[in-house]
Design a protein around this motif. Structure first.
Motif, PDB file in Angstrom:
ATOM      1  N   GLU A 166       0.850  -1.184   0.000  1.00  0.00           N
ATOM      2  CA  GLU A 166       0.000   0.000   0.000  1.00  0.00           C
ATOM      3  C   GLU A 166       0.883   1.231   0.000  1.00  0.00           C
ATOM      4  O   GLU A 166       1.855   1.303   0.725  1.00  0.00           O
ATOM      5  CB  GLU A 166      -0.894   0.008   1.245  1.00  0.00           C
ATOM      6  N   GLY A 167       0.563   2.205  -0.808  1.00  0.00           N
ATOM      7  CA  GLY A 167       1.384   3.399  -0.929  1.00  0.00           C
ATOM      8  C   GLY A 167       2.386   3.277  -2.057  1.00  0.00           C
ATOM      9  O   GLY A 167       2.964   4.258  -2.477  1.00  0.00           O
ATOM     10  N   GLY A 168       2.624   2.051  -2.536  1.00  0.00           N
ATOM     11  CA  GLY A 168       3.486   1.857  -3.683  1.00  0.00           C
ATOM     12  C   GLY A 168       4.975   1.813  -3.406  1.00  0.00           C
ATOM     13  O   GLY A 168       5.768   1.798  -4.328  1.00  0.00           O
ATOM     14  N   TYR A 169       5.386   1.781  -2.133  1.00  0.00           N
ATOM     15  CA  TYR A 169       6.811   1.732  -1.810  1.00  0.00           C
ATOM     16  C   TYR A 169       7.285   0.290  -1.699  1.00  0.00           C
ATOM     17  O   TYR A 169       6.529  -0.599  -1.332  1.00  0.00           O
ATOM     18  CB  TYR A 169       7.098   2.456  -0.497  1.00  0.00           C
ATOM     19  N   ASP A 170       8.556   0.062  -2.006  1.00  0.00           N
ATOM     20  CA  ASP A 170       9.163  -1.257  -1.891  1.00  0.00           C
ATOM     21  C   ASP A 170       9.723  -1.396  -0.477  1.00  0.00           C
ATOM     22  O   ASP A 170      10.800  -0.904  -0.167  1.00  0.00           O
ATOM     23  CB  ASP A 170      10.270  -1.413  -2.934  1.00  0.00           C
ATOM     24  N   GLU A 171       8.959  -2.040   0.388  1.00  0.00           N
ATOM     25  CA  GLU A 171       9.346  -2.174   1.791  1.00  0.00           C
ATOM     26  C   GLU A 171      10.455  -3.205   1.946  1.00  0.00           C
ATOM     27  O   GLU A 171      10.381  -4.303   1.404  1.00  0.00           O
ATOM     28  CB  GLU A 171       8.127  -2.567   2.625  1.00  0.00           C
ATOM     29  N   ILE A 172      11.487  -2.842   2.695  1.00  0.00           N
ATOM     30  CA  ILE A 172      12.631  -3.730   2.920  1.00  0.00           C
ATOM     31  C   ILE A 172      12.311  -4.782   3.972  1.00  0.00           C
ATOM     32  O   ILE A 172      12.834  -5.879   3.938  1.00  0.00           O
ATOM     33  CB  ILE A 172      13.876  -2.901   3.337  1.00  0.00           C
ATOM     34  N   GLY A 173      11.450  -4.448   4.937  1.00  0.00           N
ATOM     35  CA  GLY A 173      11.091  -5.411   5.971  1.00  0.00           C
ATOM     36  C   GLY A 173      11.934  -5.279   7.217  1.00  0.00           C
ATOM     37  O   GLY A 173      12.113  -6.238   7.952  1.00  0.00           O
ATOM     38  N   SER A 174      12.480  -4.103   7.445  1.00  0.00           N
ATOM     39  CA  SER A 174      13.274  -3.884   8.648  1.00  0.00           C
ATOM     40  C   SER A 174      13.090  -2.451   9.130  1.00  0.00           C
ATOM     41  O   SER A 174      12.500  -1.623   8.441  1.00  0.00           O
ATOM     42  CB  SER A 174      14.760  -4.140   8.361  1.00  0.00           C
ATOM     43  N   ALA A 175      13.590  -2.194  10.307  1.00  0.00           N
ATOM     44  CA  ALA A 175      13.631  -0.849  10.868  1.00  0.00           C
ATOM     45  C   ALA A 175      15.090  -0.404  10.860  1.00  0.00           C
ATOM     46  O   ALA A 175      15.973  -1.177  10.486  1.00  0.00           O
ATOM     47  CB  ALA A 175      13.083  -0.875  12.288  1.00  0.00           C
ATOM     48  N   ALA A 176      15.360   0.852  11.264  1.00  0.00           N
ATOM     49  CA  ALA A 176      16.748   1.315  11.259  1.00  0.00           C
ATOM     50  C   ALA A 176      16.971   2.370  12.334  1.00  0.00           C
ATOM     51  O   ALA A 176      16.101   3.196  12.600  1.00  0.00           O
ATOM     52  CB  ALA A 176      17.118   1.893   9.905  1.00  0.00           C
ATOM     53  N   LEU A 177      18.146   2.321  12.920  1.00  0.00           N
ATOM     54  CA  LEU A 177      18.622   3.367  13.812  1.00  0.00           C
ATOM     55  C   LEU A 177      19.633   4.179  13.016  1.00  0.00           C
ATOM     56  O   LEU A 177      20.608   3.641  12.497  1.00  0.00           O
ATOM     57  CB  LEU A 177      19.281   2.774  15.051  1.00  0.00           C
ATOM     58  N   VAL A 178      19.387   5.475  12.870  1.00  0.00           N
ATOM     59  CA  VAL A 178      20.214   6.340  12.030  1.00  0.00           C
ATOM     60  C   VAL A 178      20.999   7.297  12.917  1.00  0.00           C
ATOM     61  O   VAL A 178      20.423   7.952  13.788  1.00  0.00           O
ATOM     62  CB  VAL A 178      19.342   7.130  11.029  1.00  0.00           C
ATOM     63  N   ARG A 179      22.291   7.380  12.686  1.00  0.00           N
ATOM     64  CA  ARG A 179      23.136   8.309  13.433  1.00  0.00           C
ATOM     65  C   ARG A 179      23.079   9.677  12.772  1.00  0.00           C
ATOM     66  O   ARG A 179      23.410   9.823  11.595  1.00  0.00           O
ATOM     67  CB  ARG A 179      24.568   7.792  13.453  1.00  0.00           C
ATOM     68  N   TRP A 180      22.627  10.671  13.522  1.00  0.00           N
ATOM     69  CA  TRP A 180      22.450  12.017  12.994  1.00  0.00           C
ATOM     70  C   TRP A 180      23.735  12.571  12.400  1.00  0.00           C
ATOM     71  O   TRP A 180      23.718  13.258  11.375  1.00  0.00           O
ATOM     72  CB  TRP A 180      21.915  12.938  14.081  1.00  0.00           C
ATOM     73  N   GLU A 181      24.870  12.269  12.982  1.00  0.00           N
ATOM     74  CA  GLU A 181      26.136  12.829  12.502  1.00  0.00           C
ATOM     75  C   GLU A 181      26.523  12.313  11.115  1.00  0.00           C
ATOM     76  O   GLU A 181      27.397  12.872  10.472  1.00  0.00           O
ATOM     77  CB  GLU A 181      27.257  12.555  13.506  1.00  0.00           C
ATOM     78  N   GLU A 182      25.851  11.268  10.620  1.00  0.00           N
ATOM     79  CA  GLU A 182      26.111  10.747   9.279  1.00  0.00           C
ATOM     80  C   GLU A 182      25.162  11.313   8.225  1.00  0.00           C
ATOM     81  O   GLU A 182      25.305  11.036   7.041  1.00  0.00           O
ATOM     82  CB  GLU A 182      26.018   9.222   9.294  1.00  0.00           C
TER      83      GLU A 182
END
Length: 85
Positions: A51-67
């Motif tokens: 739904e929405g048309g996006y290709d979902e990877i099937g995971s979540a992510a923690l993103v480091r702001w400094e990157e």
């Protein structure tokens, strides 16, 4: 959200109810995206069959702001209706 990292790579994900952004001003900020989507090298979202048309990877992510080089919030009305609903 669409993220461009300092090394030029892109990522995309959903920041919603189960997501989180750190709030400690003295430390580098991180954020958690509850759902990740495939993003192409040019920064566009890959089309998928969800739904929405996006290709979902099937995971979540923690993103480091400094990157992060660029962070974009993209309003998705379909996702809003699903969570309000």
């Amino acid at each position: 959200m669409r993220i461009q990292f300092k090394d030029g790579r892109y990522a995309g994900g959903l920041f919603a109810d189960s997501s989180y952004a750190a709030g400690y001003p003295e430390e580098p900020q991180d954020f958690y995206l509850e759902r990740m989507y495939r993003v192409l090298e040019d920064g566009s979202f890959a089309e998928g069959d969800t739904e929405g048309g996006y290709d979902e990877i099937g995971s979540a992510a923690l993103v480091r702001w400094e990157e992060v080089k660029v962070l974009e919030f993209i309003h998705d009305e379909d996702e809003e209706e699903e969570t309000d609903g």
